[in-house]
Design a protein around this motif. Structure first.
Motif, PDB file in Angstrom:
ATOM      1  N   GLU A   1      45.488  24.906  46.912  1.00  0.00           N
ATOM      2  CA  GLU A   1      46.544  26.190  47.298  1.00  0.00           C
ATOM      3  C   GLU A   1      46.892  26.888  46.770  1.00  0.00           C
ATOM      4  N   ASN A   2      47.283  27.845  46.675  1.00  0.00           N
ATOM      5  CA  ASN A   2      47.942  28.997  46.666  1.00  0.00           C
ATOM      6  C   ASN A   2      49.420  30.365  47.290  1.00  0.00           C
ATOM      7  N   LYS A   3      50.197  30.617  46.183  1.00  0.00           N
ATOM      8  CA  LYS A   3      51.660  30.917  46.485  1.00  0.00           C
ATOM      9  C   LYS A   3      51.958  31.793  45.651  1.00  0.00           C
ATOM     10  N   VAL A   4      52.605  32.379  46.591  1.00  0.00           N
ATOM     11  CA  VAL A   4      53.443  33.685  45.681  1.00  0.00           C
ATOM     12  C   VAL A   4      54.614  33.670  46.436  1.00  0.00           C
ATOM     13  N   ASP A   5      55.562  33.908  45.813  1.00  0.00           N
ATOM     14  CA  ASP A   5      56.987  33.862  46.314  1.00  0.00           C
ATOM     15  C   ASP A   5      57.786  34.792  45.052  1.00  0.00           C
ATOM     16  N   PHE A   6      58.627  35.727  46.350  1.00  0.00           N
ATOM     17  CA  PHE A   6      59.680  36.717  45.612  1.00  0.00           C
ATOM     18  C   PHE A   6      61.080  36.492  46.836  1.00  0.00           C
ATOM     19  N   LYS A   7      61.701  36.589  45.804  1.00  0.00           N
ATOM     20  CA  LYS A   7      62.943  36.741  46.163  1.00  0.00           C
ATOM     21  C   LYS A   7      63.745  37.269  44.851  1.00  0.00           C
ATOM     22  N   ALA A   8      64.761  38.427  46.112  1.00  0.00           N
ATOM     23  CA  ALA A   8      66.130  39.244  45.487  1.00  0.00           C
ATOM     24  C   ALA A   8      66.871  38.826  45.871  1.00  0.00           C
ATOM     25  N   GLY A   9      67.919  39.305  45.506  1.00  0.00           N
ATOM     26  CA  GLY A   9      69.724  39.308  46.189  1.00  0.00           C
ATOM     27  C   GLY A   9      70.475  39.935  45.297  1.00  0.00           C
ATOM     28  N   PHE A  10      71.502  40.588  45.726  1.00  0.00           N
ATOM     29  CA  PHE A  10      72.028  41.846  45.350  1.00  0.00           C
ATOM     30  C   PHE A  10      73.298  41.334  45.756  1.00  0.00           C
ATOM     31  N   ASN A  11      75.015  41.346  44.383  1.00  0.00           N
ATOM     32  CA  ASN A  11      75.823  41.224  45.683  1.00  0.00           C
ATOM     33  C   ASN A  11      76.956  41.922  44.799  1.00  0.00           C
ATOM     34  N   SER A  12      77.944  42.167  45.532  1.00  0.00           N
ATOM     35  CA  SER A  12      78.887  43.217  43.868  1.00  0.00           C
ATOM     36  C   SER A  12      81.244  42.572  44.752  1.00  0.00           C
ATOM     37  N   SER A  13      81.551  42.242  43.547  1.00  0.00           N
ATOM     38  CA  SER A  13      82.678  41.566  43.318  1.00  0.00           C
ATOM     39  C   SER A  13      83.627  42.448  42.927  1.00  0.00           C
TER      40      SER A  13
END
Length: 229
Positions: A12-24
């Protein structure tokens, strides 16, 4: 990449990428803040031992690509390639089906690397300090034991639950990291996603004799999807 079960071999081979941005408005130091940033590559190779158990070797590397700061501070939590976490493990993998697997490793090697150990003039704690890396060094390595469980459960056509939990010990402390993701389909166009990430790490000494604490990160997002026939 999908898993391949050929006779008594699984890979099994997996690639995960997550990116998130916010303004507060609570953060007066910067307008835009990174609130989610993970690049994960993993590979798991197993040779069937008996029934649904496989003798397995697993490698996983995780890092970040953007700066993440404490609110209203110049203290960085992560940065590009800081840290890089590498895990090499060998043990038994129990795979009930494509939705549930549990990996038990009595021997697991962990390597931490920080590309950037600089900090702002107003901050004393670097990313390396947060990870227990000795002063003047950029890396840390140790050997311990690891358990990792992956589980997916489709409650209905509109709701699916994905979980990933890792428990590691270097025999001096415990590192617990879990990610629980709920995917909800509202209608044919709208979806929502709730992610809860509890984490605890007592495998190293924190500066100023601080004690490890259970940390939580929650992210709720709304998405739009459209399928072209």
């Amino acid at each position: 990449f999908p898993s391949h079960d050929i006779w008594y071999i699984q890979w099994e081979n997996k690639v995960d990428f997550k990116a998130g941005f916010n303004s507060s408005t609570a953060d007066t130091v910067r307008f835009l803040q990174t609130n989610d940033d993970v690049l994960r590559l993993s590979s798991k190779f197993g040779y069937k031992a008996f029934t649904k158990f496989f003798y397995t070797g697993q490698a996983e590397i995780t890092t970040q690509l953007f700066n993440m700061y404490k609110v209203n501070s110049y203290e960085r939590i992560t940065a590009a390639l800081s840290p890089v976490r590498l895990s090499l493990s060998a043990g038994l993998d129990y795979k009930m089906n494509d939705d549930l697997s549990a990996f038990f490793s009595p021997v697991s090697y962990k390597y931490l690397y920080v590309n950037d150990t600089t900090t702002h003039i107003s901050v004393n704690k670097t990313i390396a300090d947060r990870l227990g890396i000795p002063k003047g060094e950029k890396s840390l390595h140790e050997v311990g034991s690891l358990v990792r469980v992956n589980y997916k459960y489709k409650i209905s056509n509109e709701i699916q639950l994905d979980t990933r939990t890792t428990l590691y010990t270097n025999y001096k402390g415990v590192e617990f990291d879990s990610e629980i993701i709920g995917n909800f389909k509202i209608n044919r166009f709208l979806t929502t996603r709730l992610s809860v990430n509890p984490r605890y790490d007592s495998t190293f000494k924190l500066p100023n004799n601080e004690k490890a604490k259970l940390q939580f990160r929650q992210i709720l997002s709304l998405g739009f999807t459209y399928k072209f026939n």
